[in-house]
Design a protein around this motif. Structure first.
Motif, PDB file in Angstrom:
ATOM      1  N   MET A 174     -11.673   4.513   7.065  1.00 26.08           N
ATOM      2  CA  MET A 174     -10.725   3.501   7.530  1.00 26.08           C
ATOM      3  C   MET A 174      -9.289   3.852   7.150  1.00 26.08           C
ATOM      4  O   MET A 174      -8.363   3.067   7.408  1.00 26.08           O
ATOM      5  N   TYR A 197     -16.198  -5.467   6.625  1.00 20.36           N
ATOM      6  CA  TYR A 197     -15.270  -4.511   7.222  1.00 20.36           C
ATOM      7  C   TYR A 197     -13.941  -5.181   7.567  1.00 20.36           C
ATOM      8  O   TYR A 197     -12.863  -4.601   7.377  1.00 20.36           O
ATOM      9  N   ARG A 198     -14.016  -6.418   8.044  1.00 20.68           N
ATOM     10  CA  ARG A 198     -12.801  -7.147   8.401  1.00 20.68           C
ATOM     11  C   ARG A 198     -11.944  -7.383   7.153  1.00 20.68           C
ATOM     12  O   ARG A 198     -10.719  -7.176   7.174  1.00 20.68           O
ATOM     13  N   LYS A 211     -10.279  -4.126   5.884  1.00 18.90           N
ATOM     14  CA  LYS A 211      -9.065  -3.762   6.614  1.00 18.90           C
ATOM     15  C   LYS A 211      -7.859  -4.513   6.059  1.00 18.90           C
ATOM     16  O   LYS A 211      -6.777  -3.953   5.892  1.00 18.90           O
ATOM     17  N   THR A 212      -8.054  -5.805   5.772  1.00 19.67           N
ATOM     18  CA  THR A 212      -6.961  -6.612   5.215  1.00 19.67           C
ATOM     19  C   THR A 212      -6.529  -6.072   3.858  1.00 19.67           C
ATOM     20  O   THR A 212      -5.324  -5.910   3.592  1.00 19.67           O
ATOM     21  N   GLN A 214      -4.685  -2.742   4.135  1.00 21.47           N
ATOM     22  CA  GLN A 214      -3.300  -2.964   4.564  1.00 21.47           C
ATOM     23  C   GLN A 214      -2.439  -3.391   3.382  1.00 21.47           C
ATOM     24  O   GLN A 214      -1.298  -2.932   3.228  1.00 21.47           O
TER      25      GLN A 214
END
Length: 334
Positions: A274, A305-306, A309-310, A313
């Motif tokens: 990712m 997974y969601r 990603k946060t 970031q």
């Protein structure tokens, strides 16, 4: 060459001084000292009057066999035990040999009976001058027996060191300093002894925190994961007799039955795919996802997974990740 009779004469008791002949008349029972009769009469008897002088640890094995099999130590053997106590033969024992015998007694299905017998024979001062068999220890042993039975049903994993729960219930009254000193002398495992010392120091704060009204599963996990299972079972046994800390017991139960078995599916390899550079950020991200899973903030793999990603970031934006390599467990994170 030693004869079979001389060999059997060196055994601890008549009941384990029996042999089966393998030559000449195979199957013949060799019983030179009345072991078969003592088995029938349920008697634990030494073979001679100097048995405990030769090896004082035989006293502890006599008590263990008596309680395990529901036998009775013979009157003559009881007299020899009293003589050994008067002669203070137990001071000749190394701490490690004495400690091994105590662990064997504490591993028995009903260790309280063995400890009570040690007390009746006035042997406890040889372990520690201030060690007694009185409340709350007997009540803690009874609670511990129930908690261990519950644990066997709830947790299929073998390997619970029963003796540790009972040893802590018995020695706790000595206080941290004397307990650690005594366990070291008895040769109890060094790491276990050090951990128990730390646990005794943290115990009051741990119970008080666990008993708070609002506590997230992830907070409970962080509080309990440093401690061995046996120490948590000990706390549960304590809580049974103290309604004021019942909440703490329920939270330990939740940890043992649920929280410690939760795992996430996302791995360090996934984070790399990712776009997260290798480094300490891997652990931070996986820890945050794991705690979110504990707190039911994520349920499915897609949720993990969601959330990853946060967090990636956020890590990238803060520039807090390191270029140094990091080892991440494969096959999920706990």
């Amino acid at each position: 060459r030693s004869s079979i009779k001389k060999d059997l004469y060196r055994r601890d008791f008549t009941i384990n001084a029996l042999a089966i002949r393998l030559n000449r008349t195979p199957g013949e029972l060799l019983d030179f000292f009345g072991g078969r009769r003592d088995l029938k009469d349920k008697i634990v008897r030494v073979l001679h009057s100097l048995s405990f002088v030769e090896d004082p640890t035989r006293v502890f094995r006599a008590i263990r066999f008596e309680q395990r099999f529901g036998f009775q130590i013979s009157k003559e053997t009881q007299h020899f035990i009293q003589q050994a106590e008067t002669m203070e033969l137990f001071h000749r024992l190394s701490g490690t040999r004495l400690g091994n015998e105590l662990i064997h007694i504490l591993e028995e299905p009903e260790p309280a009976k063995g400890i009570q017998r040690l007390s009746q024979f006035k042997l406890l001062p040889f372990i520690h001058s201030k060690l007694h068999w009185k409340e709350p220890a007997p009540a803690l042993f009874a609670s511990g027996e129930k908690i261990l039975a519950w644990n066997e049903v709830e947790n299929a994993k073998p390997g619970t060191e029963r003796w540790l729960l009972y040893a802590l219930a018995w020695f706790e009254s000595l206080g941290k300093t004397e307990l650690v000193k005594t366990w070291k002398r008895l040769g109890f495992p060094q790491r276990t002894t050090a951990t128990v010392g730390e646990f005794l120091q943290a115990q009051s704060t741990l119970i008080r925190t666990l008993n708070k009204k609002h506590l997230a599963p992830s907070e409970i996990y962080d509080l309990l994961t440093p401690w061995p299972k046996e120490l948590l079972l000990f706390l549960m046994a304590k809580a049974q007799s103290k309604p004021t800390i019942h909440v703490a017991m329920e939270r330990i139960r939740d940890y043992l039955t649920t929280f410690q078995h939760i795992a996430i599916t996302i791995t360090g390899h996934d984070l790399e795919d990712m776009g997260l550079p290798k480094g300490p950020a891997y652990r931070r991200v996986l820890d945050r996802i794991f705690k979110a899973k504990l707190d039911s903030l994520v349920v499915t793999q897609e949720d993990e997974y969601r959330l990853a990603k946060t967090f990636i970031q956020q890590e990238t934006a803060s520039g807090s990740h390191s270029k140094s390599p990091s080892v991440v467990r494969k096959g999920g994170w706990r």
